[in-house]
Scaffold this motif. Structure first.
Motif, mmCIF file in Angstrom:
data_model
loop_
_atom_site.group_PDB
_atom_site.id
_atom_site.type_symbol
_atom_site.label_atom_id
_atom_site.label_comp_id
_atom_site.label_asym_id
_atom_site.label_seq_id
_atom_site.Cartn_x
_atom_site.Cartn_y
_atom_site.Cartn_z
ATOM 1 N N LEU A 4 1.243 -0.765 -0.187
ATOM 2 C CA LEU A 4 0.248 -0.128 0.755
ATOM 3 C C LEU A 4 0.796 1.602 0.103
ATOM 4 N N VAL A 5 0.810 2.565 -1.225
ATOM 5 C CA VAL A 5 1.530 3.648 -1.295
ATOM 6 C C VAL A 5 0.206 4.620 -0.803
ATOM 7 N N VAL A 6 0.316 5.485 -0.030
ATOM 8 C CA VAL A 6 -0.438 6.555 0.498
ATOM 9 C C VAL A 6 0.015 7.630 0.003
ATOM 10 N N LYS A 7 -0.199 8.776 -0.081
ATOM 11 C CA LYS A 7 0.499 10.119 0.347
ATOM 12 C C LYS A 7 -0.358 10.394 1.533
ATOM 13 N N VAL A 8 0.246 11.455 2.539
ATOM 14 C CA VAL A 8 -0.654 11.433 4.205
ATOM 15 C C VAL A 8 0.064 13.211 4.339
ATOM 16 N N GLU A 9 -0.443 13.474 4.379
ATOM 17 C CA GLU A 9 -0.755 15.574 4.248
ATOM 18 C C GLU A 9 0.370 15.546 6.372
ATOM 19 N N LEU A 10 1.301 15.379 6.104
ATOM 20 C CA LEU A 10 2.261 15.691 7.190
ATOM 21 C C LEU A 10 2.833 17.497 7.626
ATOM 22 N N HIS A 11 2.818 17.540 8.597
ATOM 23 C CA HIS A 11 3.203 18.750 8.189
ATOM 24 C C HIS A 11 5.297 18.861 9.698
ATOM 25 N N ASP A 12 4.953 18.314 10.458
ATOM 26 C CA ASP A 12 6.107 17.997 10.757
ATOM 27 C C ASP A 12 6.762 16.825 10.870
ATOM 28 N N ASP A 13 8.082 16.172 11.828
ATOM 29 C CA ASP A 13 8.486 15.223 12.397
ATOM 30 C C ASP A 13 7.544 14.509 13.421
ATOM 31 N N ARG A 14 6.610 15.424 14.302
ATOM 32 C CA ARG A 14 6.096 14.975 15.277
ATOM 33 C C ARG A 14 4.758 14.089 14.522
ATOM 34 N N ASP A 15 3.956 14.988 13.493
ATOM 35 C CA ASP A 15 2.584 14.002 13.087
ATOM 36 C C ASP A 15 3.544 12.997 12.355
ATOM 37 N N ALA A 19 1.644 8.857 13.223
ATOM 38 C CA ALA A 19 1.738 8.308 11.339
ATOM 39 C C ALA A 19 2.469 6.414 11.562
ATOM 40 N N MET A 20 3.299 6.963 11.740
ATOM 41 C CA MET A 20 4.193 5.636 11.807
ATOM 42 C C MET A 20 4.089 4.897 12.586
ATOM 43 N N ARG A 21 3.566 5.709 13.978
ATOM 44 C CA ARG A 21 3.094 4.469 15.414
ATOM 45 C C ARG A 21 1.834 4.145 14.833
ATOM 46 N N VAL A 22 0.584 4.436 14.146
ATOM 47 C CA VAL A 22 -0.433 4.258 14.443
ATOM 48 C C VAL A 22 -0.207 3.073 13.166
ATOM 49 N N VAL A 23 0.546 3.076 12.114
ATOM 50 C CA VAL A 23 0.305 2.635 10.950
ATOM 51 C C VAL A 23 1.357 0.760 11.614
#
Length: 127
Positions: A4-15, A19-23
């Motif tokens: 799966l390849v998704v484009k996620v609008e992330l604003h900074d390293d915290r986001d 996102a990595m933790r959620v997935v």
């Protein structure tokens, strides 16, 4: 194996870390990589892509780039391991098939319930 390849609008390293933790909390995730330049998240393994995308969409704007079958490793070193793995899978499939047949044979016999009235009563109304 799915990819799966998704484009996620992330604003900074915290986001990105969130996102990595959620997935990574999903069961069956084999590998996870993030391209910070393009904000693309690549997930591969045995998982449900719909659940992953829905979870990401709860917190960030997410667009699906591609969903498909993941590539297996084509290395020559792994060929022997693949053959052994296939043999083990066949053995497991045979064992499961045998257990299913045994269970069906056990459960296919009709079960008969008899109602015997206690001594001193003439009729058994509720059995």
């Amino acid at each position: 194996m799915k990819k799966l390849v998704v484009k996620v609008e992330l604003h900074d390293d915290r986001d990105r870390r969130k996102a990595m933790r959620v997935v990574s909390s999903f069961e069956g995730i084999g590998s996870l990589s993030m391209d910070s330049k393009d904000n693309k998240l690549t997930v591969s393994g045995d998982f449900d892509p719909v659940k992953v995308v829905n979870k990401l969409r709860k917190s960030w704007h997410t667009e699906i780039v591609s969903v498909g079958a993941g590539k297996e490793d084509d290395g020559k070193k792994d060929e022997g391991k693949k053959d052994e793995g296939k043999k083990e899978e066949r053995k497991k499939d045979d064992q499961v098939a045998n257990l299913v047949k045994a269970y069906q044979a056990y459960c296919s016999t009709p079960v008969t319930h008899y109602c015997v009235p206690p001594e001193g009563t003439l009729n058994c109304v509720i059995c």
